[in-house]
Design an enzyme around this catalytic site. Structure first.
Site, PDB file in Angstrom:
ATOM      1  CG  ASP A  85      -2.176   0.888   0.959  1.00 23.57           C
ATOM      2  OD1 ASP A  85      -2.151   1.686  -0.011  1.00 23.57           O
ATOM      3  OD2 ASP A  85      -3.154   0.814   1.730  1.00 23.57           O
TER       4      ASP A  85
HETATM    5  C1  BGC Z   1      -5.075   3.273   0.416  1.00 20.52           C
HETATM    6  C2  BGC Z   1      -5.334   2.246  -0.649  1.00 20.52           C
HETATM    7  C3  BGC Z   1      -5.286   2.890  -2.009  1.00 20.52           C
HETATM    8  C4  BGC Z   1      -3.939   3.553  -2.186  1.00 20.52           C
HETATM    9  C5  BGC Z   1      -3.734   4.191  -3.543  1.00 20.52           C
HETATM   10  C6  BGC Z   1      -3.853   4.111   0.135  1.00 20.52           C
HETATM   11  O1  BGC Z   1      -3.784   5.209   0.991  1.00 20.52           O
HETATM   12  O2  BGC Z   1      -4.948   2.626   1.659  1.00 20.52           O
HETATM   13  O3  BGC Z   1      -6.574   1.630  -0.423  1.00 20.52           O
HETATM   14  O4  BGC Z   1      -5.532   1.943  -3.005  1.00 20.52           O
HETATM   15  O5  BGC Z   1      -3.809   4.566  -1.191  1.00 20.52           O
HETATM   16  O6  BGC Z   1      -4.514   5.303  -3.721  1.00 20.52           O
END
Ligand code: BGC
Length: 765
Positions: A296
Site C-alpha cells: 500500500d
Molecule cells: C489506500 C489504498 C489505495 C492507495 C492508492 C492508500 O492510501 O490505503 O486503499 O488503493 O492509497 O490510492
C-alpha cells in the site's frame, strides 16, 4: 467435555469454492486463467523470453510504482521511463499524459515494456454505484459483479488497466471509517462479494480491451484495527485470521484476482507488508496465488515507523523476503534492491519471481499487444445501462429499519410534503468515499427525484434546516418546524457527509453529526409524521432518535442514482429489500458487537439480569446476575446482522432436511417454504445459519452458510433449497489446519440472523 471423535480434513485449496458452490446463491468457479490469451499466445513463454533479456536494473524497474503527477511529465520522469525504471503508475488522471507515459515506455525504453496504469476505482468510475458496504446490503453478488463490469468499462476507456479494488477487509467496528469500503462483518457474505467483484472487473478474458485487473486489499487484518482507529494494531490469533479475515481473500484468489495489496497495519507484531507468514507462506505457497503483491502507499517505508525496520535498505530486504513484488510510492526497491543482490544479501531469484509475476499479469492483460494502451478518453455522461444498474443496486441496498403503522409507502396523492435535511438536495455528499471520477452534476438528489415523481397538485415545502451534516447552526429550525406543521408528512434526509467515512476517517461518536438529532427531535414534536432517510458510510448510533421517529430507511451512500432509488421506495413503486451486512450497535460502548460471536461460559440469553437503574444500593456483587453483558445497555444490538423490513411480510415454514445425518464429503439438502403474506409483491433475502454445538475449538453462536434473494407475488409461496456440504462446516484450528468435526449442529432459516425456525442435524463419520 464431549468425547466425540474428530475427523480431520487437510486444508483444501478449494475450500472456499466448496462453501460457495453448495450453499445458496453465491456461486463461484475457480478461474481458468488460460482463457486470458491472445490468439495462440503462450503467456509463460512470453514472460520467460522477456525476463531472460532483462538487466537487474530493468527487472527492479518493473517492481516500482509511482505517482508523480503535477500536470506535466517532467524530464526526470521521461528519463526514468526510458531507462525502464518504472513498472506502473497510479492515479494519474489526465488521459493524454497517460498515453504519453505509455508511449515513452513502449517506444523509447530498451525493451518497450508497457506500464500498468492503476487507479482507485472502488464503487464506480464515472457512474457512481452505492458504496461497497451498501452493495453488500443487497445480498446480491450478481449486482456487485455487474457494477464492477461497468466500472471496468468506464475506467479502461480512460486508459486504466488496473483498479485497487475490491476491498474485502472484514470489519466489526463501525468507528473504523473504511468500513464503508468493504462488505461488512461476515466472512461468507464478504467472500461472495469479493469473488463477484473480481469477476466483474476482470471478466472472462483479462486481455479484452474493456476488462481491468482487480486487486484484493488490504491483505490482511486491516479491519481489525484496535479501537477502530485507522492504521492501528491488529492482534489476530491464527484461527481467527483463517476463519474470519482470510476467507474473502481466498475467494478472490480462487476467482483469479490479478493482484493483492498488502495492508498498513501490523498483525501480531509483524507489519502486514513484511509478513512472511501471511504473504509468502499462506498467499503464495499455500494458496498458489500466481499474480503479484503490491504494497500500500508507502507501507514498505512505514515499517520503520512501526519499529520493524531500521532504514530503507532494511525495508527493501524485509519487503522482498516477505513477498512484496511491487512497491507503491516509496523508493526502497529502486534505491536498494540492486545493492542487496550484488552484495549477496538476497538472491536474484527473489527478484525474478516478483518480476515474473508482474509480467505475467501484464501479459494476461494483453498489454504487450493491447491497443487500449494507445487510447484513453475520459468517459462522458453515464449511459442508460449504467444508470439503470446504479438505480437497481441502490434500491436493493437500502434497508428499512422501522416502519410503524405502515407509515411507508406514501401515497403519491398527498396534498403537501415537507422535504427537510442537509442531504435532501446535495448531489455530492451522497456519492460516498472514494468518489474520484464521478460528477455531482450526474447525481439525482432526493428532492429532484420527488419533484419529478409527484404531480403538480402536491405542495412541496423544502428547506435543508441545516446547511451541511456537521452544522450546529440552528437559525433555520423555526422555519423548518413551520414547514413541517403545514405539511402532511416530513421526509427528513439526514446522515454523514462522504468525507466522514473512508480512509483515516474514524469516528469515536457515531451519532448523526452536528445538530441533526436536535432538529429531528423538534420536528418529531409536531403532529406531522416524520420519515427519516439516512445517508452514511457506516452504521450510526441512531437508537435515541429512532425512538422518536416512525419510519427509517437506511440508504448508505447510494451514488449517482440516489434520489430515483429513494423515491421509488418511499412511494412504493418497489418495496425495500436490503438487509444489514453489519450489526448496528445501540451505542459506541457496545463495540465490537457482531452476530457471529462466541457463546462464552456465561451467556446472557434467558437470564434474570438487573439493569443499572434497578440495582439496590450496596447490592451483593453477584446478586445482579453474572453474564456477558452491560449493566446499562444489555447485550442486544439496535438492529441485528441480516435484518431489514419490507412493505410486505414473509412467513417461513416447513424447514426440512434431506437427512438429519450427513457424512463427510456428502451434502444435506435444506428446504424451506417462504410465503408472501402481505399485500405487495416484493423481494426477500432467505438466510441460512448454522451452529456447531461442540467442537475442539469453540464455535460462533451462528454462522451464515447460505442466502438467496427471491421475489414473491402477494400470497405466493416458494420452496427455497440450499445444498449444504458437510465439508464446508469445518473451521481452522490455531495451528492453521482446516478440520471438519463430527457432532451436532443447529440450523436456522429466516429473514435475519435472529431467525427462529430451527432444526438439527449431525455430521457423522
Ligand atoms: C489506500 C489504498 C489505495 C492507495 C492508492 C492508500 O492510501 O490505503 O486503499 O488503493 O492509497 O490510492
Amino acid at each position: 467435555m464431549s468425547s466425540r471423535k474428530y475427523s480431520y480434513i487437510v486444508f483444501m485449496s478449494s475450500f472456499v469454492f466448496l462453501v460457495m458452490l453448495f450453499a445458496g446463491s453465491c456461486k463461484s468457479v475457480l478461474r481458468d486463467s488460460s482463457k486470458d490469451k491472445i490468439a495462440g499466445k503462450n503467456i509463460d513463454k512470453q514472460v520467460e523470453e522477456l525476463l531472460a533479456k532483462m538487466t537487474l536494473s530493468e527487472k527492479i524497474g518493473q517492481m516500482v510504482q509511482i505517482n508523480d503527477f503535477d500536470g506535466v511529465i517532467s524530464d526526470e520522469l521521461k528519463q526514468r521511463l526510458r531507462d525502464g525504471k518504472i513498472g506502473s503508475m497510479l492515479n494519474e488522471i489526465v488521459p493524454e499524459a497517460n498515453l504519453e507515459i505509455q508511449r515513452i515506455a513502449v517506444e523509447e525504453s530498451r525493451l518497450g515494456i508497457p506500464l500498468i496504469m492503476a487507479r482507485d476505482v472502488i464503487h464506480g468510475y464515472r457512474t457512481i454505484f452505492p458504496i461497497p458496504l451498501a452493495q453488500a446490503a443487497t445480498w446480491d453478488p450478481n449486482l456487485a459483479q455487474a457494477c464492477a463490469r461497468i466500472a471496468a468499462k468506464e475506467a479502461s476507456s480512460a486508459g486504466f488497466q488496473w483498479t485497487f479494488a475490491p476491498m474485502m477487509d472484514i470489519a466489526r467496528d463501525p468507528r473504523w471509517g473504511r468500513i464503508a469500503e468493504g462488505f461488512g462483518e461476515d466472512p461468507y457474505l464478504g467472500s461472495c462479494f469479493a469473488a463477484a467483484m473480481v469477476r466483474g472487473f476482470q471478466g472472462d478474458d483479462l486481455s479484452s480491451p474493456d476488462t481491468i485487473a482487480a486487486c484484493a486489499k488490504h491483505y490482511v487484518g486491516y479491519g481489525a484495527a484496535e479501537g477502530g482507529r485507522d492504521y492501528d494494531t491488529a492482534n489476530i490469533p491464527e484461527s481467527l485470521l483463517r476463519n474470519v479475515y482470510l476467507p474473502p481473500f481466498k475467494a478472490a484468489v480462487d476467482a483469479g484476482v490479478a493482484a493483492v495489496m498488502s495492508a498498513f497495519n501490523e498483525i501480531n507484531g509483524i507489519p502486514a507488508t513484511g509478513n512472511v507468514h501471511t504473504l509468502r507462506d499462506i498467499l503464495k505457497n499455500e494458496w498458489g496465488f500466481d499474480g503479484f503483491v503490491v504494497s500500500d502507499w508507502k507501507s514498505t517505508a512505514e515499517m520503520m515507523e512501526h519499529g520493524f525496520c531500521e532504514d530503507m535498505r532494511d525495508v527493501a530486504e524485509k519487503s522482498i523476503i516477505a513477498g512484496i513484488d511491487m512497491e507503491m510510492q516509496s523508493s526502497a526497491y529502486g534505491d536498494y534492491l540492486e545493492e542487496l543482490v550484488k552484495e549477496g544479501a538476497i538472491s536474484e531469484k527473489l527478484i525474478d519471481d516478483a518480476v515474473r509475476r508482474i509480467l505475467r499479469i501484464k501479459s494476461r492483460l494483453g498489454l504487450f499487444e493491447k491497443p487500449s494502451i494507445y487510447s484513453a478518453k475520459l468517459p462522458g455522461k453515464p449511459n442508460e445501462e449504467a444508470l439503470a444498474l446504479a438505480k437497481t443496486t441502490a434500491m436493493k441496498s437500502m434497508v428499512l429499519l422501522k416502519n410503524n403503522d405502515k407509515l411507508l409507502p406514501l401515497s403519491k396523492d398527498l396534498k403537501s410534503i415537507a422535504i427537510i435535511g442537509p442531504l435532501a438536495d446535495d448531489p455530492y455528499e451522497v456519492l460516498g468515499t472514494w468518489n474520484r471520477d464521478g460528477k455531482p452534476e450526474d447525481t439525482i438528489t432526493p428532492l429532484a427525484a420527488i419533484l419529478d415523481m409527484i404531480g403538480g397538485d402536491t405542495e412541496i415545502n423544502f428547506i435543508t434546516g441545516l446547511p451541511y451534516s456537521r452544522s450546529k447552526d440552528t437559525s433555520e429550525f423555526a422555519k423548518a418546524i413551520e414547514l413541517a406543521k403545514k405539511s402532511q408528512i416530513v421526509l427528513f434526509f439526514a446522515g454523514e457527509e462522504s468525507i466522514l467515512s473512508g480512509e483515516a476517517h474514524s469516528r469515536a461518536y457515531l451519532n448523526l453529526p452536528g445538530a441533526q438529532d436536535e432538529l429531528i427531535a423538534e420536528l418529531a414534536k409536531t403532529d406531522t409524521p416524520v420519515v427519516l432517510v439516512i445517508f452514511a458510510g457506516r452504521p450510526l448510533t441512531i437508537g435515541d432518535i429512532a425512538e422518536k421517529i416512525d419510519a427509517i430507511l437506511y440508504a448508505w451512500h447510494p451514488g449517482t442514482m440516489t434520489g430515483s432509488a429513494v423515491a421509488d421506495l418511499i412511494f412504493g413503486i418497489e418495496s425495500p429489500s436490503g438487509k444489514l451486512p453489519i450489526t448496528f450497535p445501540k451505542t459506541e460502548g457496545q463495540i465490537p458487537i457482531y452476530y457471529n460471536h462466541k457463546n462464552t461460559g456465561r451467556p446472557p440469553e434467558g437470564k434474570q439480569l438487573t439493569m443499572i437503574d434497578d440495582i439496590p444500593l450496596r447490592a451483593y456483587q453477584s446478586s445482579l446476575g453474572d453474564a456477558a453483558r452491560y449493566l446499562d445497555i444489555g447485550y442486544k444490538p439496535l438492529y441485528p446482522f441480516g435484518y431489514g423490513l419490507s412493505y410486505t411480510q414473509f412467513e417461513y415454514a416447513n424447514l426440512k432436511l434431506s437427512s438429519d445425518k450427513v457424512k463427510l464429503g456428502d451434502n444435506i439438502k435444506v428446504s424451506v417454504d417462504v410465503t408472501n403474506t402481505g399485500d405487495m409483491e416484493a423481494e426477500e433475502v432467505v438466510q441460512l445459519y448454522v451452529r456447531d454445538l461442540v467442537a475442539s475449538l469453540t464455535r460462533p453462536v451462528k454462522e451464515l452458510k447460505g442466502f438467496k434473494r427471491i421475489r414473491l407475488k402477494k400470497n405466493e409461496t416458494k420452496t427455497v433449497d440450499f445444498a449444504l456440504s458437510a465439508d464446508s462446516l469445518g473451521f481452522h484450528t490455531n495451528e492453521g489446519k482446516y478440520v471438519v468435526e463430527a457432532g451436532k449442529f443447529h440450523l436456522w432459516t429466516g429473514g435475519s440472523s435472529e431467525a427462529e425456525l430451527m432444526t438439527e442435524f449431525e455430521i457423522i463419520e
